[in-house]
Structures are given as structure tokens and as C-alpha cells.
Scaffold this motif. Structure first.
Motif, PDB file in Angstrom:
ATOM      1  N   ALA A  33       0.821  -1.221   0.000  1.00 52.12           N
ATOM      2  CA  ALA A  33       0.000   0.000   0.000  1.00 52.12           C
ATOM      3  C   ALA A  33       0.854   1.269   0.000  1.00 52.12           C
ATOM      4  N   GLY A  34       2.182   1.108   0.070  1.00 60.68           N
ATOM      5  CA  GLY A  34       3.072   2.276   0.098  1.00 60.68           C
ATOM      6  C   GLY A  34       3.283   2.843  -1.298  1.00 60.68           C
ATOM      7  N   ARG A  35       4.046   3.943  -1.367  1.00 63.98           N
ATOM      8  CA  ARG A  35       4.267   4.602  -2.662  1.00 63.98           C
ATOM      9  C   ARG A  35       4.975   3.673  -3.648  1.00 63.98           C
ATOM     10  N   MET A  36       6.074   3.066  -3.195  1.00 64.61           N
ATOM     11  CA  MET A  36       6.806   2.147  -4.085  1.00 64.61           C
ATOM     12  C   MET A  36       6.029   0.852  -4.284  1.00 64.61           C
ATOM     13  N   GLY A  37       5.455   0.339  -3.193  1.00 64.79           N
ATOM     14  CA  GLY A  37       4.706  -0.915  -3.281  1.00 64.79           C
ATOM     15  C   GLY A  37       3.591  -0.819  -4.307  1.00 64.79           C
ATOM     16  N   VAL A  54       0.775  -7.702   1.232  1.00 66.16           N
ATOM     17  CA  VAL A  54       0.747  -7.491   2.678  1.00 66.16           C
ATOM     18  C   VAL A  54       1.065  -6.028   2.977  1.00 66.16           C
ATOM     19  N   ASP A  55       0.330  -5.463   3.900  1.00 66.29           N
ATOM     20  CA  ASP A  55       0.652  -4.113   4.398  1.00 66.29           C
ATOM     21  C   ASP A  55      -0.113  -3.909   5.694  1.00 66.29           C
ATOM     22  N   ARG A  56       0.352  -2.920   6.481  1.00 61.78           N
ATOM     23  CA  ARG A  56      -0.385  -2.590   7.705  1.00 61.78           C
ATOM     24  C   ARG A  56      -1.569  -1.690   7.379  1.00 61.78           C
ATOM     25  N   GLN A  57      -1.493  -1.039   6.211  1.00 67.23           N
ATOM     26  CA  GLN A  57      -2.587  -0.153   5.802  1.00 67.23           C
ATOM     27  C   GLN A  57      -3.395  -0.813   4.692  1.00 67.23           C
ATOM     28  N   GLN A  58      -4.574  -0.282   4.448  1.00 71.99           N
ATOM     29  CA  GLN A  58      -5.405  -0.664   3.293  1.00 71.99           C
ATOM     30  C   GLN A  58      -5.783  -2.144   3.271  1.00 71.99           C
ATOM     31  N   ILE A 113      14.530  -7.371  -2.060  1.00 75.33           N
ATOM     32  CA  ILE A 113      14.266  -6.260  -1.130  1.00 75.33           C
ATOM     33  C   ILE A 113      14.752  -4.934  -1.712  1.00 75.33           C
ATOM     34  N   GLY A 114      13.828  -3.982  -1.820  1.00 75.44           N
ATOM     35  CA  GLY A 114      14.195  -2.637  -2.268  1.00 75.44           C
ATOM     36  C   GLY A 114      14.280  -1.675  -1.105  1.00 75.44           C
ATOM     37  N   THR A 115      13.801  -2.083   0.038  1.00 73.88           N
ATOM     38  CA  THR A 115      13.803  -1.225   1.230  1.00 73.88           C
ATOM     39  C   THR A 115      15.232  -0.830   1.573  1.00 73.88           C
ATOM     40  N   THR A 116      15.444   0.443   1.886  1.00 71.79           N
ATOM     41  CA  THR A 116      16.797   0.924   2.204  1.00 71.79           C
ATOM     42  C   THR A 116      17.007   0.948   3.718  1.00 71.79           C
ATOM     43  N   GLY A 117      18.255   1.091   4.127  1.00 81.20           N
ATOM     44  CA  GLY A 117      18.570   1.260   5.553  1.00 81.20           C
ATOM     45  C   GLY A 117      18.910  -0.036   6.266  1.00 81.20           C
ATOM     46  N   VAL A 157      19.151  -7.851  -2.401  1.00 85.81           N
ATOM     47  CA  VAL A 157      18.888  -6.604  -1.679  1.00 85.81           C
ATOM     48  C   VAL A 157      19.493  -5.486  -2.527  1.00 85.81           C
ATOM     49  N   ALA A 158      18.659  -4.579  -3.024  1.00 84.94           N
ATOM     50  CA  ALA A 158      19.159  -3.525  -3.919  1.00 84.94           C
ATOM     51  C   ALA A 158      18.613  -2.168  -3.488  1.00 84.94           C
ATOM     52  N   PRO A 159      19.460  -1.315  -2.895  1.00 82.41           N
ATOM     53  CA  PRO A 159      18.979   0.002  -2.474  1.00 82.41           C
ATOM     54  C   PRO A 159      18.587   0.883  -3.659  1.00 82.41           C
ATOM     55  N   ASN A 160      19.015   0.533  -4.882  1.00 82.99           N
ATOM     56  CA  ASN A 160      18.619   1.314  -6.055  1.00 82.99           C
ATOM     57  C   ASN A 160      18.328   0.369  -7.219  1.00 82.99           C
ATOM     58  N   PHE A 161      17.044   0.278  -7.583  1.00 77.75           N
ATOM     59  CA  PHE A 161      16.648  -0.611  -8.673  1.00 77.75           C
ATOM     60  C   PHE A 161      16.648   0.088 -10.030  1.00 77.75           C
ATOM     61  N   SER A 162      17.064   1.352 -10.062  1.00 80.45           N
ATOM     62  CA  SER A 162      17.071   2.062 -11.344  1.00 80.45           C
ATOM     63  C   SER A 162      18.286   1.638 -12.166  1.00 80.45           C
TER      64      SER A 162
HETATM   65  P1  NAD Z   1       6.026   4.308   2.060  1.00 84.57           P
HETATM   66  O1  NAD Z   1       6.063   4.824   3.466  1.00 84.57           O
HETATM   67  O2  NAD Z   1       5.175   5.007   1.070  1.00 84.57           O
HETATM   68  O3  NAD Z   1       5.591   2.764   2.072  1.00 84.57           O
HETATM   69  C1  NAD Z   1       6.006   1.831   3.021  1.00 84.57           C
HETATM   70  C2  NAD Z   1       4.845   0.876   3.249  1.00 84.57           C
HETATM   71  O4  NAD Z   1       5.305  -0.183   4.083  1.00 84.57           O
HETATM   72  C3  NAD Z   1       3.639   1.538   3.955  1.00 84.57           C
HETATM   73  O5  NAD Z   1       2.459   1.294   3.234  1.00 84.57           O
HETATM   74  C4  NAD Z   1       3.622   0.855   5.325  1.00 84.57           C
HETATM   75  O6  NAD Z   1       2.316   0.703   5.848  1.00 84.57           O
HETATM   76  C5  NAD Z   1       4.247  -0.482   4.992  1.00 84.57           C
HETATM   77  N1  NAD Z   1       4.807  -1.182   6.161  1.00 84.57           N
HETATM   78  C6  NAD Z   1       5.619  -0.675   7.125  1.00 84.57           C
HETATM   79  N2  NAD Z   1       5.909  -1.629   8.030  1.00 84.57           N
HETATM   80  C7  NAD Z   1       5.268  -2.765   7.630  1.00 84.57           C
HETATM   81  C8  NAD Z   1       5.183  -4.078   8.136  1.00 84.57           C
HETATM   82  N3  NAD Z   1       5.801  -4.430   9.273  1.00 84.57           N
HETATM   83  N4  NAD Z   1       4.454  -4.983   7.456  1.00 84.57           N
HETATM   84  C9  NAD Z   1       3.819  -4.644   6.308  1.00 84.57           C
HETATM   85  N5  NAD Z   1       3.847  -3.395   5.779  1.00 84.57           N
HETATM   86  C10 NAD Z   1       4.571  -2.479   6.433  1.00 84.57           C
HETATM   87  O7  NAD Z   1       7.556   4.292   1.568  1.00 84.57           O
HETATM   88  P2  NAD Z   1       8.090   4.207   0.067  1.00 84.57           P
HETATM   89  O8  NAD Z   1       8.352   5.563  -0.464  1.00 84.57           O
HETATM   90  O9  NAD Z   1       7.221   3.283  -0.708  1.00 84.57           O
HETATM   91  O10 NAD Z   1       9.506   3.519   0.295  1.00 84.57           O
HETATM   92  C11 NAD Z   1       9.622   2.229   0.841  1.00 84.57           C
HETATM   93  C12 NAD Z   1      11.089   1.823   0.895  1.00 84.57           C
HETATM   94  O11 NAD Z   1      11.616   1.689  -0.436  1.00 84.57           O
HETATM   95  C13 NAD Z   1      11.992   2.844   1.588  1.00 84.57           C
HETATM   96  O12 NAD Z   1      12.961   2.150   2.340  1.00 84.57           O
HETATM   97  C14 NAD Z   1      12.642   3.573   0.431  1.00 84.57           C
HETATM   98  O13 NAD Z   1      13.883   4.145   0.780  1.00 84.57           O
HETATM   99  C15 NAD Z   1      12.817   2.432  -0.542  1.00 84.57           C
HETATM  100  N6  NAD Z   1      13.030   2.780  -1.949  1.00 84.57           N
HETATM  101  C16 NAD Z   1      13.846   1.959  -2.642  1.00 84.57           C
HETATM  102  C17 NAD Z   1      14.040   2.151  -3.982  1.00 84.57           C
HETATM  103  C18 NAD Z   1      14.935   1.203  -4.736  1.00 84.57           C
HETATM  104  O14 NAD Z   1      15.195   1.409  -5.912  1.00 84.57           O
HETATM  105  N7  NAD Z   1      15.413   0.145  -4.096  1.00 84.57           N
HETATM  106  C19 NAD Z   1      13.418   3.205  -4.646  1.00 84.57           C
HETATM  107  C20 NAD Z   1      12.585   4.052  -3.911  1.00 84.57           C
HETATM  108  C21 NAD Z   1      12.381   3.815  -2.562  1.00 84.57           C
END
Ligand code: NAD
Length: 266
Positions: free
Chosen positions: A12-16, A35-39, A98-102, A124-129
Motif C-alpha cells: 500500500a506504500g508509494r513504491m509498493g 501485505v501491508d499494515r494499511q489498506q 528487497i528494495g527497502t533501504t537502511g 537486496v538492492a537500495p537502487n533498482f534504477s
Molecule cells: P512508504 O512509506 O510510502 O511505504 C512503506 C509501506 O510499508 C507503507 O504502506 C507501510 O504501511 C508499509 N509497512 C511498514 N511496516 C510494515 C510491516 N511491518 N508490514 C507490512 N507493511 C509495512 O515508503 P516508500 O516511499 O514506498 O519507500 C519504501 C522503501 O523503499 C523505503 O525504504 C525507500 O527508501 C525504498 N526505496 C527503494 C528504492 C529502490 O530502488 N530500491 C526506490 C525508492 C524507494
């Protein structure tokens, strides 16, 4: 054609949302869970402006895996959640992408060990571009022949950190390839910061403006010539081809492959 069964965490997140939208339209991908905590309860098709997909967002990852038997889990959440999600996936034989950073290096080591134990591949890729990864690679190559260079990165004005992670990583890659740092003439800065910040011996300039998304150019100076390598991200769609590439290759990975560049034949 072999179809890859995938679930998306953080759907439900921006990237998701953006990635799910792309995955739903990819021929060899079947999004079987989200899966998400929202929506919770939202259909991942309608949530993304597409026809209903018949898959709704739920909150329990282990349950979704048991019910849908995916091969790959795509994660765009937050670092702590991504690691917990990856453990749940790997223990059930599902490959995390995994695209999640940090995520820290210690955490990556732990995940790598778990993947080796279970014989499951992970990316695990901090940048998928792909373009950004290639821009960094080409800048690293050019630095071998052009040791004088400056980096200019431009982002939207909501970005709170400067310089960008990409600019820092580019400077690190370039610095590792510059054999001898040329001596620079001292410059009298009439306004502090006029020559930008210095990182790894390279000047880095950060521009923050509304209207920009994510852009970077690396300008190399040599005798009688300038070489510019530039990359522009204009929307989050930029991350989809790299994500698809990782999903298609993850089953050939041993342990954790860190960084999209390690999946390309560079
Ligand atoms: P976001 O806040 O819009 O979305 C994150 C989502 O994760 C939210 O919907 C939130 O509810 C959900 N979430 C959080 N904890 C959860 C849990 N325990 N179980 C299920 N859902 C959970 O953030 P975003 O802008 O979509 O970015 C997400 C991540 O992707 C960040 O770490 C960002 O840095 C990274 N990112 C990576 C790339 C890449 O190329 N790898 C590109 C852009 C962003």
C-alpha cells in the motif's frame, strides 16, 4: 513461459503500489498476495487504477505465504520490517527481493547466513534504477582516465538529506579508481560553499528545486574537453525494469546478492 509467483510486502506504500501496478502487467509474473499494515481488504488492481486483480491486501505475511505458495517476496517497507519479513520468507523457502533501504551490513550478513542455511537466494538492492546503476558504473570507468570531475545532483525540494546517497556512492566508486588525485589550485570562495562540498576528494553540488525528481550529472574535465554522464529519473516507474530483472534472477543467486550492479554483466 515460466510464471513467477510473487507476493508484495508494503503493497500500500508509494513504491509498493507503483511496483505492484507494473508487476500486474508483466506477462511472466503472477502477483498472488499482498501485505501491508494499511489498506487491508483493498484489491491491488483497483488500488492502482487497474481492473480488479482478485488479490486483496492482508496483514499476516506467514499466513499469505502458506495460502499462496509464492516463489518470490518483493519488499518495499521500512528496514526493521524488511528484515523480519525476509526471515519469515526465507524460513519458508521464499526468495526475498528487497528494495527497502537502511538495512545494515551486519543485518545483511545475518540474512546471508540464513539464506545459505536454507539454500534460498535473495537480492537486496537500495537502487533498482538500471540507469542510475549504469551512470555510476560509467562514471567509475571514466574516472580512470579523467581524474578531475565534479558531481551535480538535483532532487525535488522535499528531500531532506544532502548530498544524495547516489552522489556519495558515485564519489566512492570514482575515488577508488582515481590513481593520483591531481593538485588543485586554491580558490578564494567569495561566498562560503561556492565550490560545493568535498567528499572523497571530489566536489559535490546539491540542487533542491520543485519540479525536479532525481537527477545526477558527473562532469569530467580533461585537456580541451569535457565529458558529461547524466541520469534523470522522471517517475517511480524507473525502478520496475531493475526489479523485474532481480526477480527473474533471484533463483540463481546463492545467499544474498547486494546491489543491482552485481546482477548485470558489467
Ligand atoms: P512508504 O512509506 O510510502 O511505504 C512503506 C509501506 O510499508 C507503507 O504502506 C507501510 O504501511 C508499509 N509497512 C511498514 N511496516 C510494515 C510491516 N511491518 N508490514 C507490512 N507493511 C509495512 O515508503 P516508500 O516511499 O514506498 O519507500 C519504501 C522503501 O523503499 C523505503 O525504504 C525507500 O527508501 C525504498 N526505496 C527503494 C528504492 C529502490 O530502488 N530500491 C526506490 C525508492 C524507494
Amino acid at each position: 513461459m515460466v510464471t513467477i509467483r510473487v507476493i508484495v510486502t508494503g503493497a500500500a506504500g508509494r513504491m509498493g503500489r507503483e511496483m505492484t501496478r507494473g508487476l500486474l502487467q508483466a506477462e511472466d509474473i503472477a502477483v498472488v498476495g499482498a501485505v501491508d499494515r494499511q489498506q487491508a481488504g483493498a484489491d491491488i488492481g483497483t488500488l492502482n487504477g487497474l481492473p480488479p486483480a482478485g488479490v486483496t491486501i492482508t496483514t499476516d505475511l506467514a499466513e499469505v505465504i502458506a495460502a499462496t505458495r509464492p516463489q518470490v517476496m518483493v519488499d518495499f517497507t521500512v528496514a526493521a520490517a524488511a528484515l523480519a519479513n525476509a526471515r519469515i520468507a526465507v524460513e519458508r523457502g521464499v526468495s526475498p527481493v528487497i528494495g527497502t533501504t537502511g538495512i545494515s551490513l551486519d543485518q545483511l550478513d545475518e540474512l546471508h547466513q540464513l539464506c545459505e542455511d536454507r539454500q534460498v537466494g535473495a537480492v537486496v538492492a537500495p537502487n533498482f534504477s538500471l540507469g542510475a546503476v549504469l551512470m555510476m558504473h560509467f562514471a567509475g570507468e571514466a574516472a580512470r582516465y579523467f581524474p578531475r570531475a565534479e558531481i551535480i545532483e538535483m532532487h525535488h525540494d522535499q528531500k531532506i538529506d544532502a548530498p544524495s546517497g547516489t552522489a556519495l556512492k558515485t564519489a566512492e566508486l570514482m575515488a577508488a579508481r582515481i590513481k593520483e588525485t591531481p593538485k588543485l589550485l586554491p580558490v578564494e570562495e567569495k561566498v562560503a560553499g561556492a565550490r560545493g562540498a568535498t567528499y572523497q576528494g571530489l566536489a559535490v553540488h546539491s540542487v533542491r528545486l520543485p519540479g525536479a525528481v532525481a537527477h545526477q550529472e558527473v562532469i569530467f574535465g580533461g585537456q580541451g574537453q569535457l565529458l558529461t554522464i547524466r541520469h534523470d529519473t522522471t517517475s517511480r516507474e524507473a525502478f520496475l525494469p531493475g526489479l523485474l530483472l532481480a526477480m527473474r534472477k533471484v533463483n540463481q543467486c546463492r545467499g544474498v546478492v547486494y546491489g543491482l550492479e552485481n546482477l548485470l554483466e558489467l
